[in-house]
Design an enzyme around this catalytic site. Structure first.
Site, PDB file in Angstrom:
ATOM      1  N   ARG F  98     118.879  90.107 -13.482  1.00 22.92           N
ATOM      2  CA  ARG F  98     118.959  89.942 -12.035  1.00 22.92           C
ATOM      3  C   ARG F  98     117.689  90.844 -11.343  1.00 22.92           C
ATOM      4  O   ARG F  98     116.915  90.143 -10.533  1.00 22.92           O
ATOM      5  CB  ARG F  98     119.993  90.780 -11.296  1.00 22.92           C
ATOM      6  N   LYS F 133     101.800  95.288   5.856  1.00 25.09           N
ATOM      7  CA  LYS F 133     103.176  95.169   6.347  1.00 25.09           C
ATOM      8  C   LYS F 133     103.950  94.574   4.781  1.00 25.09           C
ATOM      9  O   LYS F 133     104.742  93.285   4.857  1.00 25.09           O
ATOM     10  CB  LYS F 133     103.181  93.794   7.231  1.00 25.09           C
ATOM     11  N   LYS F 165      91.874 102.209  15.284  1.00 20.53           N
ATOM     12  CA  LYS F 165      92.514 101.527  16.322  1.00 20.53           C
ATOM     13  C   LYS F 165      92.269 101.907  17.616  1.00 20.53           C
ATOM     14  O   LYS F 165      91.701 102.982  17.765  1.00 20.53           O
ATOM     15  CB  LYS F 165      93.799 101.448  15.956  1.00 20.53           C
ATOM     16  N   GLU F 195      88.814  98.174  14.841  1.00 25.43           N
ATOM     17  CA  GLU F 195      89.634  97.056  15.475  1.00 25.43           C
ATOM     18  C   GLU F 195      89.357  96.718  16.818  1.00 25.43           C
ATOM     19  O   GLU F 195      89.247  97.863  17.724  1.00 25.43           O
ATOM     20  CB  GLU F 195      91.366  97.447  15.415  1.00 25.43           C
ATOM     21  N   ASP F 216      91.181  91.484  16.843  1.00 22.36           N
ATOM     22  CA  ASP F 216      92.723  91.775  17.028  1.00 22.36           C
ATOM     23  C   ASP F 216      93.041  90.550  18.150  1.00 22.36           C
ATOM     24  O   ASP F 216      92.760  90.780  19.375  1.00 22.36           O
ATOM     25  CB  ASP F 216      92.882  93.016  17.408  1.00 22.36           C
TER      26      ASP F 216
END
Lengths: 278, 278, 278, 278, 278, 278
Positions: F98, F133, F165, F195, F216
């Site tokens: 698994r 992410k 940022k 950014e 962005d």
């Protein structure tokens, strides 16, 4: 027993007993000195963990150690019976010796006590099981020893079994409410067990389809009545005040399972030595 | 006992018993439910670890749990005597309960057995000590319990003490050679102990300035003669075949220390319960 | 040195230096590229850890790496002398290179400095020992290097030796009280050492049977008088202000042990390179 | 420095030095005894890690210890200057003392040596940086100390920077091929650095857009010519044979960065004591 | 979810994302800079883990961070709805941000997909459950999210549930033999489940008292027939080829449980942002 | 991928799925039962991790398991195509099954989605990269899968890349100030990325030598203008609102890099089975 899990545990145990090294043996022996030794029973008992645990302790300490002639789990030992022969670098044999013996003595102790209970109920279909009263850190091993002694295991921990006790019931107001709350949240693969101390509670369990009814600290008489009431509609577990004197009578009440904390919390260690043959 | 060390151990023990959560209690109680409970002695014994270990289990599970009225180590309990009162979130009390009890029962069991040996030699200056025959993973705690019971500790592990045994001597050809090899390599802060099984070996130890002479499995008579020979020139430790019947006689031989494996490997757990008062 | 312990440490060190991989080498080499390299001394020093530590770093990174021709601990190197030859997958050799070198350079540095002190006291029976002033995380290795350089070890940590210092004495009111409290609680396998800074304190130590008397920051004259007072009734350890200029004079006072923090906290790294032969 | 990371490291360091407890202090002091002490500079140096590391050691040992008056990183100490005051339970102060001092002495040693190099190049725009020649296990802390001393950091490990060395180039046949292979596989956030030992190699670097050119073991003359050739098209890093005598001349060649292994592998510890005031 | 367990996991996740520190934020902000931010839903979904997981990420990073106004598990979000407000040191908020968002987005994604399945079978008594097809390392969290979405959990791992599959049956020769072997060895607290792919197998299960019969990859028709055959004598679980189009028909067959791997292996992440208000 | 790192992760994953053992398989099979099985693609996708991850899962569970015929990373599978064949002890194959499948399905899912984006921009020099992410705990593996699918990696974590940022800029008052603060503190081996969400910000970046400019959430038009302004003076990264419909247009604007969170947070698992041949 899963070897990856077992090896991790053994590594910790060796770290505890060996620390940063064996002052005595590393001063005296060289890494090239080899020897062999036999783990030998000094009295009679039921073996647990010779091949599966003690041998692995030596292997973890040094994978080049050879382990042969291990006694199978469940073997009834006689004094002087050999349980395991090991050979390899002497320093590593000495480093592993105490951990291997400590484990083998304790696990065999548990298997031996379990077997005494199992023998008492021979001829019935009763299961002797352990509890969560195990030595912290050793549960996997101690529950393994119970099986080696012919017993069976109860739930492993709070996360893989359900046991609704008096304070759960009190908080819910009724057994039914407690069972409903639990059933709604647990996996369907797990049975619901409820601890009872009266026949009324047993009755209430039956009305809400409890899977296992624990009769807690009941007299044999009361247990007999409970078993009759239940009549196969749930598994019945007896718990409390079980000892080698009472277990037969309890088994006679018709319960399915008898769970015994003493199996793991009060089994004396067996006497096992390590005899060297340089 | 070092708290950082202890907390690490407790965290592992809780992980073992709680797993990923308490299926039953988390289904029934909310995180806001509070309660309190008392750990209560069910019989008579010597307490070890109520304040120092059991209370910490609850604290590790949830630092907001209050722990009060803990019985001091060494207290002689009577049935129904309270050993610790805890209060806080019910779910966390239930998660910590079994680990706290398992430890307190085992440690008090060891303290109790130790105290029985210590009582037997009262009036002498003999020290009752443990051995390395402890439960793997619990050595720090079990040696702590021995002290709580009035005993003393032997070396903690292979790295912080020296014990020259028969196979070390055999490999070196003589006790002198073994002692020399060891002395040359170990810290000067550590005493050298040699295991002997004959008066000749005791004699040889004395000629090479051994600090501690272990008399292994000798009869009381032989011990008496050994003690006379040694005459204060080394500490004398008796080991082997020590039990509650023999310990007094052994103490009478004049040895300084009696080391007893049974203190830690065969002490039965004390009976302690947790009584709830919601 | 215990290999299980060592391998655990090396694994952490490799994780620190390699992180999740070697961006450069993994972009350029394939897993099939093999090579070999030699660790070579660039100057003269005392080797520590070539066979026992550096070789193991390569083995831990990839057990298939071959390590041969390792210089024994204590070897006096000359420039261009080979200390170890390794061969195997290039990517793994490059990943292990820096950790192996960093350790070998540091440990050889400690052995070299130790040997310089040991050489200064040659002909006496004085022991040069380390202290607890080691690099956090490296104590086992650094104390090993001290032994490789001909020195000896002091206690390993706070748990396996006793050193009663001024604040302990102050808290107890007297050396006797401090010694009594400690003796009552520690294993009999451990000697009791007391730090003194006056002859009065030395005297007090003698009256209560202290095993080791540390003379802290005393002048050679004062040490000579202390050694005479003690007259073999305790081991004598000199500590404080020991350097390559003063060590001989200190040894001349008749002390048994000279402990030196600089061995581990200020030894410069030796110069060792890794020469490749693709 | 990330506190979660730091606390994990400190916990390991304390475990190494304290083991299962402080035999001496736990025998003498009770948990209720409180005291305070000051960490005091014994000579002149550049402070690193008083507030950020040493204070945290005490906090990890026991969060109730108060730490005040910490000297800021980069402070130039004078003898007898106080670097940190701590107060709390004596046992915990004593358990944390050695780890705190060992770290503070080492980190301040690194900062001090770094500052000496930085002072030598004052007035230029040259950056003094460390290398990967750090003590295994302490890289985060040692690189922190370099910054505290006014230096800058090179890549942290093999995974967060690229340095193409001679064996990488040899395996590829050319610098261009090596650079291409690497560029294709690494994050765009990372610069590509190539180690060169000839002006031809420098030239080759320029033709393939290398971001940083390391001049390895070149003479100042050669470096000057390289810097002219490069003429701002890449960052220039000098490496090899850098010491306090040569660093100024190297800075004079116009390089941007000078990387120095000695900053971390050979800085002697600063002298710092802990003075108690019960 | 047990907080001790959860905190351990979060600590690992932060170590992965933060590494040894936030290069950008630690260069720009001081430890004294404070701020606050809101986690805000960018679309509609079912919330899982705002209060119980995301808030704990911030708490683990820095216990002084305040977390308020968390959306309860199971809340149906609208775009711009606030899910959690956090305030505290900016550096720590930034370090925790990504881990908190990554977890909250994934868990809410799983809850959302689960809720879609649950909605499809509304009005029936069918249970929607997960499988072992979870993301390695996240099983506790992902199974939690399934419950938050209105689903239930299947067994947690291979050790706390029994599922006899085709290769188990093949090895035993018959379902009966497989069931007998398993029953004899597992705790009585665990139900026995058997995977079937024909009505004959279903029949065989019934004759040996299997607790749960899994109908694997059967057509709805065949399931209907199986359910009729079983007629309440075992729990019935449907598995295989379950999606949002087929789930209603499957529920219509009368099965008790529908287990769906997609709940955890293929749920897209929800869109959640962190809006700052300095 | 570094094997030492990978094996540590796999060990944790196995512990999660296997727990203390496989109740079913250990009840049915003996340790001597051997078998073999094939991991087979059920549909079409891009393979990632068959040889490098799934095979290692089996090896970690039991080093004696043979793994052959692994599909190379980047292979485009067809239904029924074999991805890996494993043979060895049945119990261990079942325990590893698994985890191996869960990883292979997820990593292949990520590679497949990445490849779809990469295919869309074929013919341009645009790099498709991931973001932070990723699934907590799986970043190393998921970023590996992105590379297997033809993509490239962005920074690994907060410690090995710089991304300034909006809140960093706001705290500093200007991009220049933010860039200066960061440049002064980071290794010279790392590029500085900022950014931006307006052309004014892009302009400001250019005046202070930013290495990478992130656009962005800009429209393709605005990006085109930004790319023209930048004109090769910095790398240009597009971020935000990238999906399979928009990616081509974005690539057409001339940006160098397109970073896409969906690659790792929303790729559905591929369908892979394990077919047994006893």
């Amino acid at each position: 027993m899963d070897k990856n899990l077992l090896h991790g545990m053994i590594r910790e145990f060796l770290r505890e007993d060996v620390g940063r090294g064996d002052l005595t043996s590393e001063s005296i022996f060289s890494e090239l000195d080899h020897g062999s030794a036999r783990l030998v029973a000094r009295n009679s008992f039921v073996v647990a963990g010779a091949a599966t645990v003690a041998a692995e302790v030596f292997k973890v300490q040094n994978p080049s150690i050879l382990t042969v002639d291990a006694a199978a789990d469940g073997t009834r030992s006689r004094p002087m019976m050999e349980l395991l022969t090991v050979s390899g670098p002497v320093i590593d044999l000495l480093k592993a010796e105490r951990v291997a013996l400590n484990l083998l003595q304790r696990l065999s102790g548990i298997a031996t006590l379990t077997a005494r209970f199992v023998d008492k109920v021979k001829g019935t279909s009763v299961r002797i099981t352990d509890t969560r009263k195990t030595t912290p850190g050793l549960r996997v091993l101690e529950k393994y020893a119970v099986r080696a002694g012919g017993g069976a295991n109860h739930r492993f921990n709070l996360a893989d079994g359900v046991l609704i006790k008096d304070n759960h019931i009190a908080a819910c107001g009724s057994i039914r409410e407690a069972v409903d709350r639990v059933r709604g949240k647990i996996p369907h693969t797990i049975r619901v067990e409820v601890e009872t101390d009266s026949l009324d509670q047993v009755e209430e369990c039956l009305t809400c389809g409890v899977d296992i009814i624990m009769l807690d600290n009941m007299s044999p008489d009361m247990m007999t009545r409970a078993v009759k009431m239940i009549n196969g509609r749930a598994l019945v577990e007896a718990s409390g005040n079980v000892n080698l004197e009472t277990v037969e009578a309890i088994a006679g009440t018709g319960v399915d399972i008898i769970s015994i904390g003493a199996l793991t919390h009060s089994a004396p260690a067996c006497d096992i030595g390590m005899d060297w043959s340089f």
